[in-house]
Design a protein around this motif. Sequence first.
Motif, PDB file in Angstrom:
ATOM      1  N   THR A 196     -19.784  29.670  76.165  1.00 58.48           N
ATOM      2  CA  THR A 196     -18.583  29.025  75.628  1.00 58.48           C
ATOM      3  C   THR A 196     -18.664  27.514  75.783  1.00 58.48           C
ATOM      4  O   THR A 196     -18.281  26.761  74.884  1.00 58.48           O
ATOM      5  N   ARG A 197     -19.196  27.061  76.928  1.00 53.58           N
ATOM      6  CA  ARG A 197     -19.295  25.623  77.196  1.00 53.58           C
ATOM      7  C   ARG A 197     -20.507  24.992  76.519  1.00 53.58           C
ATOM      8  O   ARG A 197     -20.548  23.771  76.352  1.00 53.58           O
ATOM      9  N   HIS A 198     -21.482  25.828  76.149  1.00 54.56           N
ATOM     10  CA  HIS A 198     -22.694  25.309  75.521  1.00 54.56           C
ATOM     11  C   HIS A 198     -22.996  26.133  74.268  1.00 54.56           C
ATOM     12  O   HIS A 198     -23.968  26.891  74.224  1.00 54.56           O
ATOM     13  N   PRO A 199     -22.169  26.001  73.245  1.00 52.96           N
ATOM     14  CA  PRO A 199     -22.357  26.821  72.039  1.00 52.96           C
ATOM     15  C   PRO A 199     -23.687  26.533  71.359  1.00 52.96           C
ATOM     16  O   PRO A 199     -24.136  25.389  71.293  1.00 52.96           O
ATOM     17  N   GLY A 200     -24.325  27.601  70.878  1.00 49.53           N
ATOM     18  CA  GLY A 200     -25.565  27.467  70.143  1.00 49.53           C
ATOM     19  C   GLY A 200     -26.808  27.375  70.991  1.00 49.53           C
ATOM     20  O   GLY A 200     -27.919  27.316  70.457  1.00 49.53           O
ATOM     21  N   VAL A 201     -26.655  27.390  72.315  1.00 48.89           N
ATOM     22  CA  VAL A 201     -27.809  27.237  73.191  1.00 48.89           C
ATOM     23  C   VAL A 201     -28.520  28.567  73.419  1.00 48.89           C
ATOM     24  O   VAL A 201     -29.738  28.621  73.584  1.00 48.89           O
ATOM     25  N   VAL A 202     -27.753  29.679  73.416  1.00 46.41           N
ATOM     26  CA  VAL A 202     -28.297  30.979  73.795  1.00 46.41           C
ATOM     27  C   VAL A 202     -28.372  31.913  72.593  1.00 46.41           C
ATOM     28  O   VAL A 202     -27.394  32.092  71.866  1.00 46.41           O
ATOM     29  N   ASP A 203     -29.552  32.490  72.404  1.00 45.80           N
ATOM     30  CA  ASP A 203     -29.747  33.608  71.474  1.00 45.80           C
ATOM     31  C   ASP A 203     -29.690  34.864  72.334  1.00 45.80           C
ATOM     32  O   ASP A 203     -30.636  35.172  73.055  1.00 45.80           O
ATOM     33  N   LEU A 204     -28.566  35.572  72.288  1.00 41.87           N
ATOM     34  CA  LEU A 204     -28.323  36.692  73.195  1.00 41.87           C
ATOM     35  C   LEU A 204     -28.508  38.025  72.498  1.00 41.87           C
ATOM     36  O   LEU A 204     -27.963  38.271  71.428  1.00 41.87           O
ATOM     37  N   ARG A 205     -29.283  38.886  73.133  1.00 38.91           N
ATOM     38  CA  ARG A 205     -29.481  40.252  72.673  1.00 38.91           C
ATOM     39  C   ARG A 205     -29.182  41.181  73.835  1.00 38.91           C
ATOM     40  O   ARG A 205     -29.333  40.797  74.991  1.00 38.91           O
ATOM     41  N   CYS A 206     -28.782  42.407  73.542  1.00 38.98           N
ATOM     42  CA  CYS A 206     -28.357  43.319  74.599  1.00 38.98           C
ATOM     43  C   CYS A 206     -29.007  44.682  74.441  1.00 38.98           C
ATOM     44  O   CYS A 206     -29.110  45.204  73.331  1.00 38.98           O
ATOM     45  N   VAL A 207     -29.432  45.241  75.568  1.00 37.05           N
ATOM     46  CA  VAL A 207     -29.984  46.593  75.603  1.00 37.05           C
ATOM     47  C   VAL A 207     -29.113  47.410  76.550  1.00 37.05           C
ATOM     48  O   VAL A 207     -29.033  47.116  77.740  1.00 37.05           O
ATOM     49  N   ILE A 208     -28.428  48.427  76.016  1.00 37.50           N
ATOM     50  CA  ILE A 208     -27.556  49.268  76.826  1.00 37.50           C
ATOM     51  C   ILE A 208     -28.406  50.278  77.583  1.00 37.50           C
ATOM     52  O   ILE A 208     -29.169  51.029  76.985  1.00 37.50           O
ATOM     53  N   LEU A 209     -28.251  50.308  78.893  1.00 36.01           N
ATOM     54  CA  LEU A 209     -28.904  51.332  79.698  1.00 36.01           C
ATOM     55  C   LEU A 209     -27.852  52.166  80.407  1.00 36.01           C
ATOM     56  O   LEU A 209     -26.688  51.783  80.489  1.00 36.01           O
ATOM     57  N   MET A 210     -28.265  53.304  80.922  1.00 38.75           N
ATOM     58  CA  MET A 210     -27.357  54.197  81.643  1.00 38.75           C
ATOM     59  C   MET A 210     -28.053  54.577  82.948  1.00 38.75           C
ATOM     60  O   MET A 210     -28.608  55.655  83.080  1.00 38.75           O
ATOM     61  N   SER A 211     -28.041  53.674  83.912  1.00 45.10           N
ATOM     62  CA  SER A 211     -28.817  53.888  85.134  1.00 45.10           C
ATOM     63  C   SER A 211     -28.358  55.097  85.919  1.00 45.10           C
ATOM     64  O   SER A 211     -29.124  55.678  86.684  1.00 45.10           O
ATOM     65  N   SER A 212     -27.105  55.510  85.712  1.00 51.69           N
ATOM     66  CA  SER A 212     -26.602  56.660  86.467  1.00 51.69           C
ATOM     67  C   SER A 212     -26.939  57.993  85.808  1.00 51.69           C
ATOM     68  O   SER A 212     -26.803  59.047  86.428  1.00 51.69           O
ATOM     69  N   CYS A 213     -27.385  57.959  84.538  1.00 50.02           N
ATOM     70  CA  CYS A 213     -27.654  59.230  83.851  1.00 50.02           C
ATOM     71  C   CYS A 213     -28.689  59.055  82.765  1.00 50.02           C
ATOM     72  O   CYS A 213     -28.602  59.641  81.702  1.00 50.02           O
ATOM     73  N   ARG A 214     -29.707  58.225  83.006  1.00 55.93           N
ATOM     74  CA  ARG A 214     -30.634  57.867  81.941  1.00 55.93           C
ATOM     75  C   ARG A 214     -31.455  59.040  81.434  1.00 55.93           C
ATOM     76  O   ARG A 214     -32.014  58.991  80.354  1.00 55.93           O
ATOM     77  N   HIS A 215     -31.554  60.119  82.210  1.00 57.79           N
ATOM     78  CA  HIS A 215     -32.347  61.255  81.755  1.00 57.79           C
ATOM     79  C   HIS A 215     -31.507  62.309  81.033  1.00 57.79           C
ATOM     80  O   HIS A 215     -32.013  63.372  80.698  1.00 57.79           O
ATOM     81  N   ASP A 216     -30.232  62.001  80.829  1.00 57.31           N
ATOM     82  CA  ASP A 216     -29.334  63.015  80.289  1.00 57.31           C
ATOM     83  C   ASP A 216     -28.963  62.785  78.829  1.00 57.31           C
ATOM     84  O   ASP A 216     -28.052  63.422  78.329  1.00 57.31           O
ATOM     85  N   VAL A 217     -29.626  61.869  78.154  1.00 53.99           N
ATOM     86  CA  VAL A 217     -29.309  61.613  76.746  1.00 53.99           C
ATOM     87  C   VAL A 217     -29.525  62.894  75.951  1.00 53.99           C
ATOM     88  O   VAL A 217     -30.574  63.513  75.994  1.00 53.99           O
ATOM     89  N   GLY A 218     -28.475  63.300  75.223  1.00 55.77           N
ATOM     90  CA  GLY A 218     -28.578  64.474  74.373  1.00 55.77           C
ATOM     91  C   GLY A 218     -28.420  65.801  75.094  1.00 55.77           C
ATOM     92  O   GLY A 218     -28.441  66.847  74.473  1.00 55.77           O
ATOM     93  N   ARG A 219     -28.233  65.772  76.445  1.00 57.48           N
ATOM     94  CA  ARG A 219     -28.115  67.037  77.174  1.00 57.48           C
ATOM     95  C   ARG A 219     -26.764  67.183  77.884  1.00 57.48           C
ATOM     96  O   ARG A 219     -26.218  68.264  77.949  1.00 57.48           O
ATOM     97  N   VAL A 220     -26.247  66.091  78.422  1.00 57.57           N
ATOM     98  CA  VAL A 220     -24.951  66.144  79.087  1.00 57.57           C
ATOM     99  C   VAL A 220     -23.870  65.795  78.073  1.00 57.57           C
ATOM    100  O   VAL A 220     -24.023  64.845  77.317  1.00 57.57           O
ATOM    101  N   PRO A 221     -22.780  66.549  78.020  1.00 54.83           N
ATOM    102  CA  PRO A 221     -21.707  66.239  77.064  1.00 54.83           C
ATOM    103  C   PRO A 221     -21.259  64.793  77.188  1.00 54.83           C
ATOM    104  O   PRO A 221     -21.035  64.285  78.291  1.00 54.83           O
TER     105      PRO A 221
END
Length: 211
Positions: free
Chosen positions: A84-109
């Motif tokens: 906010t204080r330095h607009p245009g300085v950062v090219d930000l990308r995000c990767v969502i992880l699930m450290s508490s259940c990373r092995h449960d994709v597609g198996r846990v409701p």
Amino acid sequence: MPPDARRRLQAVSRQIFRVWALPAVLFAVVIFAERNPAVPRTPAIAPSDPEVAPDHAVLHVTEFVDFECPACRYSARELDRFMTRHPGVVDLRCVILMSSCRHDVGRVPAQDVCLAARVGAVMQNRHLFWPYYKAVMLSDRVVDETLVWETVGRLVGKDQVAAVRTELDQPAANAVLQGNIDFAAGKKIDQTPSWIINDRLEVGAKTESSW
């Protein structure tokens, strides 16, 4: 030209065509792809990575976060203040992880575990990731079912909340999450928050002043 010489010349010409025609065609395709902006390119970022990309960024940042990680949320707020204080300085990308259940994709409701991350995947597919991210990650409230669904209702409309719920367990959302997990594994990242900053890996919470 004598018939025998003509046949030999034709045979040589056919051989040259076989040897050089395919490389020439491939070369032309590559040149066309480089010069024609209508040809889609393979992204050089995480396979399911939303982005906020200024034109002249100094810092190219990929953050690896878990929506339920307090250090991730703290760091997100600190980085947001810096941006906010330095607009245009950062090219930000995000990767969502699930450290508490990373092995449960597609198996846990989806309704039972890592709800915020799974909804984030759906919002990403709906091109609403960053408004969702900011509403959840930058909030001072506890990340729970109430905050998640209130945020979804504001972004898509209350009449679409039921549709979002049905998308949580569908292949498209699971593909986003699994793609992120695989991308992080390829970078040997197993902690949140983690950061790739101008190709340098850093791990742990960051303050505004550290940026």
